[in-house]
Scaffold this active site. Structure first.
Site, PDB file in Angstrom:
ATOM      1  N   THR A 138      44.011  38.775  53.814  1.00  0.00           N
ATOM      2  CA  THR A 138      43.743  38.612  52.402  1.00  0.00           C
ATOM      3  C   THR A 138      42.565  39.484  51.997  1.00  0.00           C
ATOM      4  OG1 THR A 138      42.955  37.050  50.759  1.00  0.00           O
ATOM      5  CG2 THR A 138      42.435  36.549  52.993  1.00  0.00           C
ATOM      6  N   GLN A 139      42.532  39.793  50.726  1.00  0.00           N
ATOM      7  CA  GLN A 139      41.470  40.655  50.231  1.00  0.00           C
ATOM      8  C   GLN A 139      40.868  39.978  49.018  1.00  0.00           C
ATOM      9  OE1 GLN A 139      42.860  44.600  50.077  1.00  0.00           O
ATOM     10  NE2 GLN A 139      41.065  45.400  49.044  1.00  0.00           N
ATOM     11  N   GLY A 140      39.704  39.399  49.219  1.00  0.00           N
ATOM     12  CA  GLY A 140      39.073  38.698  48.111  1.00  0.00           C
ATOM     13  C   GLY A 140      38.154  39.624  47.355  1.00  0.00           C
ATOM     14  N   ALA A 141      37.436  39.055  46.411  1.00  0.00           N
ATOM     15  CA  ALA A 141      36.504  39.869  45.648  1.00  0.00           C
ATOM     16  C   ALA A 141      35.355  40.321  46.527  1.00  0.00           C
ATOM     17  CB  ALA A 141      35.975  39.068  44.464  1.00  0.00           C
ATOM     18  N   GLU A 142      34.976  39.463  47.450  1.00  0.00           N
ATOM     19  CA  GLU A 142      33.794  39.733  48.260  1.00  0.00           C
ATOM     20  C   GLU A 142      34.108  40.329  49.608  1.00  0.00           C
ATOM     21  OE1 GLU A 142      30.842  39.125  45.873  1.00  0.00           O
ATOM     22  OE2 GLU A 142      30.325  39.099  47.988  1.00  0.00           O
ATOM     23  N   ALA A 143      35.236  39.910  50.190  1.00  0.00           N
ATOM     24  CA  ALA A 143      35.443  40.297  51.584  1.00  0.00           C
ATOM     25  C   ALA A 143      36.914  40.497  51.894  1.00  0.00           C
ATOM     26  CB  ALA A 143      34.882  39.213  52.508  1.00  0.00           C
TER      27      ALA A 143
ATOM     28  N   LYS B  92      35.994  38.724  59.180  1.00  0.00           N
ATOM     29  CA  LYS B  92      35.699  38.785  57.757  1.00  0.00           C
ATOM     30  C   LYS B  92      34.721  39.933  57.542  1.00  0.00           C
ATOM     31  CE  LYS B  92      34.615  35.511  54.141  1.00  0.00           C
ATOM     32  NZ  LYS B  92      34.470  34.123  53.809  1.00  0.00           N
TER      33      LYS B  92
ATOM     34  N   ASP C  57      33.199  26.622  46.338  1.00  0.00           N
ATOM     35  CA  ASP C  57      34.507  27.091  45.881  1.00  0.00           C
ATOM     36  C   ASP C  57      35.559  26.137  46.431  1.00  0.00           C
ATOM     37  OD1 ASP C  57      36.388  30.226  46.237  1.00  0.00           O
ATOM     38  OD2 ASP C  57      36.446  28.631  44.726  1.00  0.00           O
TER      39      ASP C  57
END
Lengths: 197, 261
Positions: free
Chosen positions: B40-45, B62, B161
């Site tokens: 997965t590709q989040g906003a932060e990592a 991560k 979160d």
């Protein structure tokens, strides 16, 4: 890990000449540049490999804090920033009966191979060589002492004041309650956090 | 952009560039590409699945890549602080017995973190896929959620979160597939990138509020059962009841905001 960094590991029980090995290490004898670790302070293969990983990573990033990569491995086992203390706790001493030896071969030392290392070790270590696996670690590790050094907790029964049922959080036991497994995971995190600013 | 120095690898992989995509920090840039799988590709990592120390140990890597638009010194410092904060929180939780992934390795300068791989699906998916006839199963799951969040807050940590996609349902080692109703297993909290310690009443209440809202929008059919979570939460640690009362205040404030607009 980059392929030119090879890690060689050997384990010995009933070691007789521990003080000799320690003296050689302290004297800085280049022939004895190894990470000598008291195997009773190691919980499992993952425990020591994770320390080696960190040491090798720091070496790659030129962030070694101790004399060489082998002393760094011993240092990485420690939860705090005191190198001397790490050696006293995890390194070889006169009372060491079970010994773990690690050697890192780098790009500058291509002559170090598995055979050369095991030959050199078998001539100088008076002890019984045994397999480097978790079963052997379980036999020799001093869990209580390890736990104290890392100030880790054993898994509590994890119940709120009212529940006494064996089912906790949806599981009926299994891995979470294996104290060695739980301790190992705490230790890995503590080792990883060492020296964090 | 300042870079941590490292000797060139003999493998024909160039040193990581500023590009975020598919450029991994050392030592992982020399791993064969089959070993790593972007999850997965989040906003932060970015999160990858890979192995750690032995080919049989799965792990989650991560990576917080550097943000080139930020001032480099600030970026480095922020990344380092965020990674460290997340790891410290995870280690503290583990020590106190809150189910979270274990930290396996860490390099705060390079901006990556290796965590224990949690097998199983997210709670969100588990609820979505559940057997709708089984209400007791859902009820116990929600109770367990309340207990786990309660334990977390009880040690002074706020997740930041809380959603059902940030909770995993780890199946029992001994569970057989036929016996499980699909909602059994240990709840493990993940993604502590926004977590904080030394928390106040207000933060804990907000944490619960976030969960409540997320739960309502992700699982509209089960929304009415959220009280089960709160009830279990209330019994989980000393002071939980005051947090619940505070939650009511937060709810009111939240609603008032939308009415003003």
């Amino acid at each position: 890990m980059p392929p030119e960094l090879a890690l060689h590991v050997a384990m010995y029980t009933d070691v007789e000449n521990a003080s000799f090995l320690k003296d050689q290490l302290l004297a800085g004898n280049a022939e004895f540049e190894y990470a000598f670790i008291d195997a009773s302070m190691i919980l499992s293969t993952k425990h020591v490999l994770a320390a080696a990983f960190r040491a090798m990573n720091d070496h790659l990033n030129e962030r070694l804090k101790s004399r060489n990569i082998h002393s760094e491995i011993v240092f990485c086992l420690s939860p705090n920033n005191n190198i001397g203390e790490a050696f006293r706790r995890f390194g070889v001493s006169e009372s060491t009966r079970n010994l773990l030896v690690l050697k890192v071969a780098t790009a500058t030392t291509p002559d170090i191979t598995l055979e050369s290392v095991s030959k050199h070790l078998s001539t100088h270590i008076q002890g019984k060589e045994c397999a480097f696996d978790d079963a052997n670690f379980r036999k020799v590790s001093d869990v209580e002492r390890i736990r104290k050094v890392y100030k880790a907790n054993l898994p509590t029964s994890r119940s709120s004041s009212k529940s006494g049922k064996p089912v906790v959080n949806g599981t009926s036991g299994g891995r979470e309650f294996d104290p060695i497994w739980s301790l190992e995971r705490q230790i890995l995190g503590l080792m990883a956090l060492r020296g964090a600013t | 952009m300042s870079r941590t120095a490292h000797p060139p690898e003999p493998v024909a992989v160039p040193a990581p560039t500023n590009s975020k995509v598919h450029a991994l920090p050392p030592p992982f840039d020399s791993s064969p590409p089959e070993d790593l799988e972007l999850i997965t590709q989040g906003a932060e990592a970015l999160v990858y699945k890979t192995t750690f120390l032995s080919p049989t140990t799965p792990a989650a890597l991560k990576v917080r890549p550097s943000k080139p638009w930020r001032h480099p010194t600030l970026d480095k410092r922020l990344t380092r602080q965020r990674i460290l904060a997340e790891s410290r929180v995870l280690v503290k939780c583990k020590k106190e017995g809150v189910p979270v992934p274990a930290v396996l390795a860490l390099d705060w300068e390079a901006g990556w973190l290796v965590l224990e791989w949690i097998e199983g699906m997210s709670v969100k998916e588990a609820i979505r896929r559940r057997d709708t006839g089984d209400e007791t199963g859902l009820r116990t799951l929600l109770e367990r959620i309340g207990q786990v969040v309660g334990r977390l807050h009880g040690i002074g940590v706020v997740h930041g979160d809380l959603t059902t996609s940030n909770m995993m349902l780890r199946p029992d080692a001994s569970a057989t597939t036929t016996a499980s109703s699909g909602l059994d297993g240990e709840i493990v909290l993940i993604d502590f990138g926004l977590a904080t310690q030394a928390t106040q009443e207000e933060d804990r209440a907000v944490d619960l509020y976030v969960l409540e809202r997320a739960f309502g929008s992700t699982h509209p059919k089960e929304e009415g059962m959220f009280d089960v979570v709160l009830e279990a939460y209330g019994k989980s640690y000393k002071g939980a009841k005051t947090t619940l009362r505070r939650l009511e205040d937060v709810r009111m404030r939240g609603r008032k905001k939308s009415m003003v607009g």
